[in-house]
Structure formats: C-alpha cells, structure tokens
Design a protein around this motif. Structure first.
Motif, PDB file in Angstrom:
ATOM      1  N   ASP A 223      20.206  -2.932  27.103  1.00 11.45           N
ATOM      2  CA  ASP A 223      20.554  -3.461  28.432  1.00 11.45           C
ATOM      3  C   ASP A 223      20.589  -4.991  28.477  1.00 11.45           C
ATOM      4  O   ASP A 223      20.600  -5.572  29.568  1.00 11.45           O
ATOM      5  N   TRP A 224      20.581  -5.648  27.314  1.00 12.28           N
ATOM      6  CA  TRP A 224      20.785  -7.095  27.319  1.00 12.28           C
ATOM      7  C   TRP A 224      22.267  -7.375  27.585  1.00 12.28           C
ATOM      8  O   TRP A 224      23.138  -6.594  27.167  1.00 12.28           O
ATOM      9  N   PRO A 225      22.607  -8.482  28.222  1.00  7.90           N
ATOM     10  CA  PRO A 225      24.001  -8.767  28.578  1.00  7.90           C
ATOM     11  C   PRO A 225      24.811  -9.348  27.409  1.00  7.90           C
ATOM     12  O   PRO A 225      25.501 -10.374  27.555  1.00  7.90           O
ATOM     13  N   PHE A 226      24.718  -8.702  26.230  1.00  5.09           N
ATOM     14  CA  PHE A 226      25.454  -9.143  25.053  1.00  5.09           C
ATOM     15  C   PHE A 226      26.020  -7.911  24.342  1.00  5.09           C
ATOM     16  O   PHE A 226      25.512  -6.791  24.497  1.00  5.09           O
ATOM     17  N   LYS A 227      27.059  -8.122  23.544  1.00  2.00           N
ATOM     18  CA  LYS A 227      27.692  -7.007  22.844  1.00  2.00           C
ATOM     19  C   LYS A 227      26.762  -6.406  21.795  1.00  2.00           C
ATOM     20  O   LYS A 227      26.597  -5.203  21.703  1.00  2.00           O
ATOM     21  N   ASP A 228      26.171  -7.254  20.964  1.00  5.26           N
ATOM     22  CA  ASP A 228      25.324  -6.775  19.881  1.00  5.26           C
ATOM     23  C   ASP A 228      24.391  -7.896  19.453  1.00  5.26           C
ATOM     24  O   ASP A 228      24.395  -8.998  20.024  1.00  5.26           O
ATOM     25  N   HIS A 229      23.594  -7.626  18.424  1.00  4.12           N
ATOM     26  CA  HIS A 229      22.625  -8.631  17.968  1.00  4.12           C
ATOM     27  C   HIS A 229      23.310  -9.837  17.337  1.00  4.12           C
ATOM     28  O   HIS A 229      22.727 -10.919  17.267  1.00  4.12           O
ATOM     29  N   VAL A 230      24.555  -9.680  16.875  1.00  7.84           N
ATOM     30  CA  VAL A 230      25.278 -10.829  16.324  1.00  7.84           C
ATOM     31  C   VAL A 230      25.517 -11.860  17.416  1.00  7.84           C
ATOM     32  O   VAL A 230      25.270 -13.069  17.236  1.00  7.84           O
TER      33      VAL A 230
ATOM     34  N   SER B  24       4.445  -5.569   3.645  1.00  4.10           N
ATOM     35  CA  SER B  24       5.465  -5.080   2.720  1.00  4.10           C
ATOM     36  C   SER B  24       6.851  -5.586   3.116  1.00  4.10           C
ATOM     37  O   SER B  24       7.105  -5.909   4.274  1.00  4.10           O
ATOM     38  N   ILE B  25       7.738  -5.634   2.149  1.00  3.34           N
ATOM     39  CA  ILE B  25       9.103  -6.088   2.398  1.00  3.34           C
ATOM     40  C   ILE B  25       9.818  -5.146   3.348  1.00  3.34           C
ATOM     41  O   ILE B  25      10.661  -5.563   4.140  1.00  3.34           O
ATOM     42  N   GLU B  26       9.451  -3.874   3.324  1.00  2.45           N
ATOM     43  CA  GLU B  26      10.097  -2.885   4.175  1.00  2.45           C
ATOM     44  C   GLU B  26       9.931  -3.215   5.657  1.00  2.45           C
ATOM     45  O   GLU B  26      10.789  -2.885   6.470  1.00  2.45           O
ATOM     46  N   SER B  27       8.805  -3.872   6.008  1.00  2.00           N
ATOM     47  CA  SER B  27       8.553  -4.167   7.418  1.00  2.00           C
ATOM     48  C   SER B  27       9.578  -5.136   7.991  1.00  2.00           C
ATOM     49  O   SER B  27       9.788  -5.179   9.203  1.00  2.00           O
ATOM     50  N   ALA B  28      10.222  -5.928   7.131  1.00  2.00           N
ATOM     51  CA  ALA B  28      11.215  -6.903   7.601  1.00  2.00           C
ATOM     52  C   ALA B  28      12.617  -6.549   7.132  1.00  2.00           C
ATOM     53  O   ALA B  28      13.519  -7.392   7.167  1.00  2.00           O
ATOM     54  N   LYS B  29      12.809  -5.301   6.702  1.00  2.00           N
ATOM     55  CA  LYS B  29      14.101  -4.899   6.146  1.00  2.00           C
ATOM     56  C   LYS B  29      15.231  -5.045   7.160  1.00  2.00           C
ATOM     57  O   LYS B  29      16.295  -5.588   6.854  1.00  2.00           O
ATOM     58  N   ILE B  30      15.017  -4.577   8.392  1.00  2.00           N
ATOM     59  CA  ILE B  30      16.059  -4.669   9.421  1.00  2.00           C
ATOM     60  C   ILE B  30      16.257  -6.113   9.858  1.00  2.00           C
ATOM     61  O   ILE B  30      17.377  -6.587  10.032  1.00  2.00           O
ATOM     62  N   VAL B  31      15.157  -6.835  10.031  1.00  2.00           N
ATOM     63  CA  VAL B  31      15.231  -8.213  10.512  1.00  2.00           C
ATOM     64  C   VAL B  31      16.038  -9.091   9.568  1.00  2.00           C
ATOM     65  O   VAL B  31      16.749 -10.006  10.011  1.00  2.00           O
ATOM     66  N   LYS B  32      15.955  -8.833   8.261  1.00  2.00           N
ATOM     67  CA  LYS B  32      16.675  -9.660   7.290  1.00  2.00           C
ATOM     68  C   LYS B  32      18.192  -9.522   7.428  1.00  2.00           C
ATOM     69  O   LYS B  32      18.936 -10.351   6.890  1.00  2.00           O
ATOM     70  N   GLN B  33      18.653  -8.498   8.152  1.00  2.00           N
ATOM     71  CA  GLN B  33      20.083  -8.341   8.384  1.00  2.00           C
ATOM     72  C   GLN B  33      20.551  -9.152   9.595  1.00  2.00           C
ATOM     73  O   GLN B  33      21.739  -9.234   9.864  1.00  2.00           O
ATOM     74  N   TRP B  34      19.616  -9.712  10.328  1.00  2.00           N
ATOM     75  CA  TRP B  34      19.947 -10.485  11.529  1.00  2.00           C
ATOM     76  C   TRP B  34      19.829 -11.981  11.235  1.00  2.00           C
ATOM     77  O   TRP B  34      19.194 -12.401  10.263  1.00  2.00           O
ATOM     78  N   ASN B  35      20.393 -12.769  12.121  1.00  2.00           N
ATOM     79  CA  ASN B  35      20.287 -14.230  12.027  1.00  2.00           C
ATOM     80  C   ASN B  35      18.993 -14.667  12.711  1.00  2.00           C
ATOM     81  O   ASN B  35      18.989 -15.257  13.787  1.00  2.00           O
TER      82      ASN B  35
END
Length: 398
Positions: A328-335, A352-363
């Motif tokens: 419900d944020w007023p943006f298309k996506d996380h990009v 562990s590296i797994e804890s930041a696996k998704i975050v590393k795909q974001w800016n």
C-alpha cells in the motif's frame, strides 16, 4: 509526620532540593528531620521496607537508565530500588497515583514532650487509697474518663492549619506547573523551528533571516527538491522504521541509536519505559555540537496514516527485509521506492548471509553492528547520517 509522607509532600511541591543531608540525617527545609537509615512505609516486592536514603537517591537519579542508576547507587553504597518497583514507586512519589498497596501503615511517631508550662500527669493530685469493699474504678473506655483526657489534649494541627502552615502554599505549586507547561510549549516550538532550519540548509535554500532580536526567523522558505517526478515537501523530513520487533531499529530505540550512537534492543527500551504508550512519532536530531542542531527528522512507524503531502517529506526508510513492508505504499515497486527514498538495513555483523539475501537485491545500504561491542555503535550511526546527508545533497541537484 512519617518519612514517606514528608518526602512525597516535598516532591509534590517541587521542593526536593530543600531536602538536605546533614551528617546521618535528612533535614526537610527546617520542618522535619529523619535519620538517613530510617525505614519508610513503602515495602518492596522483595519484602523489605525502603529506607529514606534509598528513596531520596532514587528520586534524584530516576532519569538514568536502570543499569546506570544501579551502578551509581553501588558506587555510593546506597541501597537501590529494584526494577519491578521502579515505575510504581515513582508514580506514587510523584503523586501520579493517590495510593499504593505497597504502602504500609506504620505505628505513629511519639508526640513531642510537652513544654514546662503545659500539663504534666505528675501535676495531678494522687487519688486516695480505695477501701477493699468499694467497687473497682471505672474502665478506661468510660465516657467520662475519655472526656477528661480530651479536655487536656492540645491539637497540633487541623485542616485550616495544614493549609496555612509555613512554606506551604498552593500558589507556588500553580506557578511551578505553569512554568513547566510553558517550557514544554517552548521546546515544541523550538523543535518545529529546528526542523525548518535544518530542511532549508540541506536543500540549499534561502537560509532565512534574522529577526529584530538577533534570532533566526522560524519561517524560512525552502526550495522544493525534485526527485524524478516527485518532490520533498516543506516541513520536517520523515524517516520510516518498521513496527515489527524482528528488525533491530524501531521507533523505541532509533533516537538513542542516531543521536547518541548507542544500540539498545527494543524490548529493553519497552521495559525501561514501564509500559508507556508507544509514541506516534519521535524527533531525531543530527548535531554538529551539543548546542548546535544541524538537522531534525521525524521518525514514524505507521506509513498507513501518512497523507499524500506527508509522503513528499519521506526521505529514508529502515527496511525489515520483507516485501510486505511496502504494501500500500504509493510507488510501483521497490525499485521506484529506493530511487526516491534512501533505504537502510541494520543487521548484526555475524548474522548469516541468508538473512540479507533479499535486501542485497535492492538499492539499500547495509549497516552492520556488533552484538556485544557497544563502543562500535557510534561508527554505524555516523555511517547512516553520512549516507543520508549525501543522498539529500545529491537529490537537491536533480
């Protein structure tokens, strides 16, 4: 008057500083004096009665974190108030509650000896010996006997005397309360002014103008900062944090982390607050020195209540690492989000590296802190400030 009642009375009048220690006793502005080690009527949850020395020291240092208070009391060899007693005791001493189950009625203190010119039992004539065949003397509860005793009593105080006694007037309480209210209003006004001044500096806008008294005009007119089709609105910039406790930074500990450079777990902060209601927002200031504020920000954890004009002020977000945080944020996506808003992900350095696996795909900027080395927190907080200010400056030229 017992020590607890006297202490509570002085605190209610804002006269705690008039309680002075002289040797092994506390003197209450010349009205009373009690031994420092005198037990009060307040019983702790552990079963012991707190001494007057313990309560006075606690009142003068209750603003400290509990761990700091315990360390300070230990250094001065003063018995400390326990954590479970901390909030209910403070509420009772400050008059926030009228009574407490922890307060026990103590035996009355002995009445001072009468003066030389007052009645003394020795002055009464002795009754003649009674013959053995006479009935016994009337019991002490006989109405005539009680009336004789009361006729010889001299009341020390009545309700009128309590209101008129020395150093006690309601006008001083009223003026002290009024001063506190005015101070709170002044601080609120200063916070709004700091936010506007900081905003104008960060945006490269007009820096306002001095008023006739040499102060800063609180209504500068900042330029709009255009961010690829959006803009940062006028007012204090907003930083969003998650409301979930799975993240390290929440509205409970963000102020201490960014302002003081110290990480305190959110659950610890909640316990220290004594169950106080969660604030709608907190104000966080970046300071150049102790007295000079460089920037001020509002920190919020409920994006759903933001109005469209409020979203224009959002400049940063601490991410949880879950996509549903941005529902419900007023943006298309996380990009789009992280093109217009700088993101931070705070993690423990040995996670562990797994804890930041998704975050590393974001800016998003990943900030690592230690689980135990609190002296390293300040460097992490400074990294957040530096990257935020760099982001604000880069967007001001867009």
């Amino acid at each position: 008057m017992d020590p607890l009642s006297a202490l509570r009375d002085f605190v209610a009048r804002g006269e705690l500083e008039k309680i002075v220690r002289v040797g092994d006793e506390f003197r209450f502005a010349g009205d009373y004096s009690f031994p420092c080690a005198a037990e009060t009527a307040y019983r702790s949850k552990q079963g012991n009665l707190y001494t007057l020395e313990t309560l006075v020291y606690f009142l003068r240092h209750h603003q400290l974190k509990h761990t700091e208070y315990l360390q300070s009391a230990r250094l001065r060899r003063v018995p400390a108030v326990t954590l479970p007693d901390r909030k209910p005791l403070l509420d009772y001493l400050l008059g926030r509650v009228a009574s407490s189950d922890a307060v026990e009625l103590l035996p009355p203190h002995p009445v001072p000896a009468p003066a030389a010119d007052e009645y003394r039992p020795d002055d009464l004539p002795l009754a003649p010996p009674r013959p053995a065949d006479l009935p016994p003397a009337p019991p002490v509860h006989d109405p005539g006997f009680v009336s004789t005793i009361r006729a010889l009593e001299r009341p020390l105080k009545d309700r009128e005397a309590l209101l008129e006694c020395r150093n006690r007037d309601f006008y001083s309480v009223l003026t002290a309360s009024t001063r506190r209210q005015e101070e709170r209003q002044r601080l609120d006004s200063q916070q709004r002014k700091d936010g506007l001044v900081a905003k104008s500096r960060l945006m490269g806008s007009d820096t306002g103008f001095a008023d006739d008294a040499g102060g800063y005009d609180a209504t500068p007119r900042p330029k709009m900062l255009h961010l690829k089709g959006s803009k940062v609105g006028e007012g204090v910039p907003i930083i969003l944090v998650p409301s979930a406790f799975q993240t390290l930074i929440t509205i409970y500990n963000v102020k201490e982390f960014l302002e003081d450079g110290v990480f305190v777990p959110s659950d610890v902060k909640v316990k220290q607050s004594g169950g106080e209601k969660k604030p709608e927002f907190v104000t966080v200031r970046k300071k150049f020195s102790r007295d000079q504020v460089v920037a001020a920000y509002e920190v919020r954890d409920k994006p759903s209540v933001l109005k469209p004009e409020d979203w224009d002020r959002v400049v940063a977000v601490f991410v949880l690492g879950k996509e549903w945080q941005f529902k419900d944020w007023p943006f298309k996506d996380h990009v789009e989000i992280f093109n217009k808003i700088i993101g931070f992900y705070v993690r423990f350095e040995d996670d562990s590296i797994e804890s930041a696996k998704i975050v590393k795909q974001w800016n998003v900027k990943i900030i690592s802190i230690s689980k135990n080395k609190r002296h390293q927190d300040r460097a992490a907080a400074l990294e957040v400030w530096n990257r935020l200010e760099e982001f604000m400056r880069s967007r001001s030229h867009t």
